[in-house]
Motif scaffolding. Structure first.
Motif, PDB file in Angstrom:
ATOM      1  N   VAL A   1     -51.133  46.987   1.727  1.00 27.56           N
ATOM      2  CA  VAL A   1     -51.656  47.723   2.880  1.00 27.56           C
ATOM      3  C   VAL A   1     -52.546  48.861   2.384  1.00 27.56           C
ATOM      4  O   VAL A   1     -52.164  49.614   1.486  1.00 27.56           O
ATOM      5  N   GLY A   2     -53.744  48.955   2.941  1.00 25.54           N
ATOM      6  CA  GLY A   2     -54.696  49.994   2.561  1.00 25.54           C
ATOM      7  C   GLY A   2     -55.685  49.566   1.497  1.00 25.54           C
ATOM      8  O   GLY A   2     -56.715  50.216   1.313  1.00 25.54           O
ATOM      9  N   GLU A   3     -55.404  48.489   0.786  1.00 22.74           N
ATOM     10  CA  GLU A   3     -56.321  48.017  -0.252  1.00 22.74           C
ATOM     11  C   GLU A   3     -57.481  47.245   0.376  1.00 22.74           C
ATOM     12  O   GLU A   3     -57.377  46.720   1.486  1.00 22.74           O
ATOM     13  N   THR A   4     -58.570  47.165  -0.371  1.00 24.37           N
ATOM     14  CA  THR A   4     -59.735  46.406   0.066  1.00 24.37           C
ATOM     15  C   THR A   4     -60.147  45.420  -1.014  1.00 24.37           C
ATOM     16  O   THR A   4     -59.804  45.580  -2.196  1.00 24.37           O
ATOM     17  N   ASP A   5     -60.886  44.416  -0.603  1.00 22.85           N
ATOM     18  CA  ASP A   5     -61.447  43.444  -1.534  1.00 22.85           C
ATOM     19  C   ASP A   5     -62.772  42.969  -0.953  1.00 22.85           C
ATOM     20  O   ASP A   5     -62.940  42.938   0.269  1.00 22.85           O
ATOM     21  N   ASN A   6     -63.699  42.633  -1.816  1.00 21.50           N
ATOM     22  CA  ASN A   6     -65.020  42.180  -1.379  1.00 21.50           C
ATOM     23  C   ASN A   6     -65.140  40.677  -1.575  1.00 21.50           C
ATOM     24  O   ASN A   6     -64.840  40.165  -2.658  1.00 21.50           O
ATOM     25  N   TYR A   7     -65.590  39.988  -0.534  1.00 18.32           N
ATOM     26  CA  TYR A   7     -65.784  38.547  -0.575  1.00 18.32           C
ATOM     27  C   TYR A   7     -67.264  38.231  -0.449  1.00 18.32           C
ATOM     28  O   TYR A   7     -67.976  38.870   0.319  1.00 18.32           O
ATOM     29  N   GLN A   8     -67.699  37.257  -1.218  1.00 15.12           N
ATOM     30  CA  GLN A   8     -69.083  36.793  -1.169  1.00 15.12           C
ATOM     31  C   GLN A   8     -69.076  35.288  -0.971  1.00 15.12           C
ATOM     32  O   GLN A   8     -68.134  34.597  -1.364  1.00 15.12           O
ATOM     33  N   VAL A   9     -70.146  34.794  -0.387  1.00 17.14           N
ATOM     34  CA  VAL A   9     -70.276  33.363  -0.116  1.00 17.14           C
ATOM     35  C   VAL A   9     -71.584  32.861  -0.716  1.00 17.14           C
ATOM     36  O   VAL A   9     -72.630  33.493  -0.541  1.00 17.14           O
ATOM     37  N   ASN A  10     -71.500  31.741  -1.422  1.00 12.18           N
ATOM     38  CA  ASN A  10     -72.701  31.056  -1.878  1.00 12.18           C
ATOM     39  C   ASN A  10     -73.165  30.124  -0.773  1.00 12.18           C
ATOM     40  O   ASN A  10     -72.353  29.390  -0.193  1.00 12.18           O
ATOM     41  N   VAL A  11     -74.450  30.157  -0.472  1.00  8.55           N
ATOM     42  CA  VAL A  11     -75.063  29.259   0.503  1.00  8.55           C
ATOM     43  C   VAL A  11     -75.836  28.213  -0.297  1.00  8.55           C
ATOM     44  O   VAL A  11     -76.698  28.555  -1.104  1.00  8.55           O
TER      45      VAL A  11
ATOM     46  N   ALA B   1     -55.706  42.423   9.056  1.00  9.37           N
ATOM     47  CA  ALA B   1     -56.802  42.779   8.145  1.00  9.37           C
ATOM     48  C   ALA B   1     -58.091  42.865   8.943  1.00  9.37           C
ATOM     49  O   ALA B   1     -58.256  42.177   9.951  1.00  9.37           O
ATOM     50  N   SER B   2     -58.992  43.701   8.474  1.00  6.62           N
ATOM     51  CA  SER B   2     -60.318  43.779   9.072  1.00  6.62           C
ATOM     52  C   SER B   2     -61.340  43.369   8.025  1.00  6.62           C
ATOM     53  O   SER B   2     -61.086  43.463   6.827  1.00  6.62           O
ATOM     54  N   VAL B   3     -62.491  42.914   8.495  1.00  9.22           N
ATOM     55  CA  VAL B   3     -63.565  42.539   7.579  1.00  9.22           C
ATOM     56  C   VAL B   3     -64.884  42.990   8.199  1.00  9.22           C
ATOM     57  O   VAL B   3     -65.085  42.893   9.411  1.00  9.22           O
ATOM     58  N   ASP B   4     -65.768  43.535   7.358  1.00  5.63           N
ATOM     59  CA  ASP B   4     -67.061  43.982   7.871  1.00  5.63           C
ATOM     60  C   ASP B   4     -68.126  42.919   7.626  1.00  5.63           C
ATOM     61  O   ASP B   4     -67.844  41.850   7.064  1.00  5.63           O
ATOM     62  N   GLN B   5     -69.344  43.200   8.035  1.00  9.30           N
ATOM     63  CA  GLN B   5     -70.427  42.234   7.934  1.00  9.30           C
ATOM     64  C   GLN B   5     -70.817  41.922   6.505  1.00  9.30           C
ATOM     65  O   GLN B   5     -71.516  40.942   6.247  1.00  9.30           O
ATOM     66  N   ASN B   6     -70.360  42.730   5.549  1.00 13.53           N
ATOM     67  CA  ASN B   6     -70.660  42.497   4.135  1.00 13.53           C
ATOM     68  C   ASN B   6     -69.538  41.775   3.398  1.00 13.53           C
ATOM     69  O   ASN B   6     -69.608  41.593   2.187  1.00 13.53           O
ATOM     70  N   GLY B   7     -68.470  41.399   4.113  1.00 13.31           N
ATOM     71  CA  GLY B   7     -67.360  40.688   3.485  1.00 13.31           C
ATOM     72  C   GLY B   7     -66.323  41.603   2.861  1.00 13.31           C
ATOM     73  O   GLY B   7     -65.489  41.154   2.086  1.00 13.31           O
ATOM     74  N   ARG B   8     -66.336  42.868   3.208  1.00 16.58           N
ATOM     75  CA  ARG B   8     -65.333  43.813   2.686  1.00 16.58           C
ATOM     76  C   ARG B   8     -64.097  43.734   3.580  1.00 16.58           C
ATOM     77  O   ARG B   8     -64.121  44.127   4.744  1.00 16.58           O
ATOM     78  N   LEU B   9     -63.002  43.218   3.019  1.00 15.17           N
ATOM     79  CA  LEU B   9     -61.759  43.007   3.740  1.00 15.17           C
ATOM     80  C   LEU B   9     -60.798  44.151   3.446  1.00 15.17           C
ATOM     81  O   LEU B   9     -60.640  44.546   2.291  1.00 15.17           O
ATOM     82  N   THR B  10     -60.180  44.692   4.478  1.00 17.48           N
ATOM     83  CA  THR B  10     -59.219  45.782   4.348  1.00 17.48           C
ATOM     84  C   THR B  10     -57.881  45.340   4.921  1.00 17.48           C
ATOM     85  O   THR B  10     -57.821  44.879   6.066  1.00 17.48           O
ATOM     86  N   ALA B  11     -56.814  45.481   4.131  1.00 19.62           N
ATOM     87  CA  ALA B  11     -55.464  45.143   4.584  1.00 19.62           C
ATOM     88  C   ALA B  11     -54.938  46.275   5.455  1.00 19.62           C
ATOM     89  O   ALA B  11     -54.908  47.430   5.041  1.00 19.62           O
ATOM     90  N   LEU B  12     -54.512  45.939   6.682  1.00 20.23           N
ATOM     91  CA  LEU B  12     -54.062  46.950   7.633  1.00 20.23           C
ATOM     92  C   LEU B  12     -52.547  47.020   7.771  1.00 20.23           C
ATOM     93  O   LEU B  12     -51.996  48.091   7.993  1.00 20.23           O
ATOM     94  N   LYS B  13     -51.881  45.855   7.701  1.00 16.33           N
ATOM     95  CA  LYS B  13     -50.422  45.826   7.773  1.00 16.33           C
ATOM     96  C   LYS B  13     -49.927  44.544   7.123  1.00 16.33           C
ATOM     97  O   LYS B  13     -50.706  43.620   6.875  1.00 16.33           O
ATOM     98  N   SER B  14     -48.637  44.476   6.861  1.00 12.70           N
ATOM     99  CA  SER B  14     -48.053  43.294   6.230  1.00 12.70           C
ATOM    100  C   SER B  14     -48.194  42.075   7.135  1.00 12.70           C
ATOM    101  O   SER B  14     -48.102  42.181   8.360  1.00 12.70           O
ATOM    102  N   GLY B  15     -48.409  40.924   6.528  1.00  6.86           N
ATOM    103  CA  GLY B  15     -48.538  39.667   7.260  1.00  6.86           C
ATOM    104  C   GLY B  15     -49.566  38.776   6.579  1.00  6.86           C
ATOM    105  O   GLY B  15     -50.021  39.060   5.478  1.00  6.86           O
ATOM    106  N   GLU B  16     -49.896  37.684   7.242  1.00  6.56           N
ATOM    107  CA  GLU B  16     -50.901  36.761   6.725  1.00  6.56           C
ATOM    108  C   GLU B  16     -51.962  36.510   7.783  1.00  6.56           C
ATOM    109  O   GLU B  16     -51.665  36.460   8.972  1.00  6.56           O
TER     110      GLU B  16
END
Length: 85
Positions: free
Chosen positions: A24-34, A55-70
């Protein structure tokens, strides 16, 4: 005379790195190859999550964990209609 460039469609999307676990509170960046890289279509990717309370994710693929779960991260290219998770 009208000369046009043939359209090269998008055939595949792939995450650069796979999913994993976050605290919870950590972030990770995701990228996609087209693919193919030389496509003539719009390469814009829209990121979403199945459960935005986890979890939330922004338009750049930055995912933020908000609470426990999947939840599932989705990446979609509107031009091609291709979506991956």
């Amino acid at each position: 005379v009208r000369v046009t460039q043939p359209q090269i469609p998008i055939t595949k999307l792939e995450f650069v790195k796979g999913g994993g676990s976050l605290r919870v509170g950590e972030t990770d960046n995701y990228q996609v190859n087209v693919l193919p890289e030389n496509t003539t279509m719009d390469k814009t990717i829209v990121f979403t999550v199945a459960d935005p309370s986890i979890a939330s994710v922004d338009q750049n693929g930055r995912l933020t964990a908000l609470k426990s779960g999947e939840t599932t991260l989705y990446a979609r290219n509107e031009a091609s209609g291709i979506q991956i998770s």
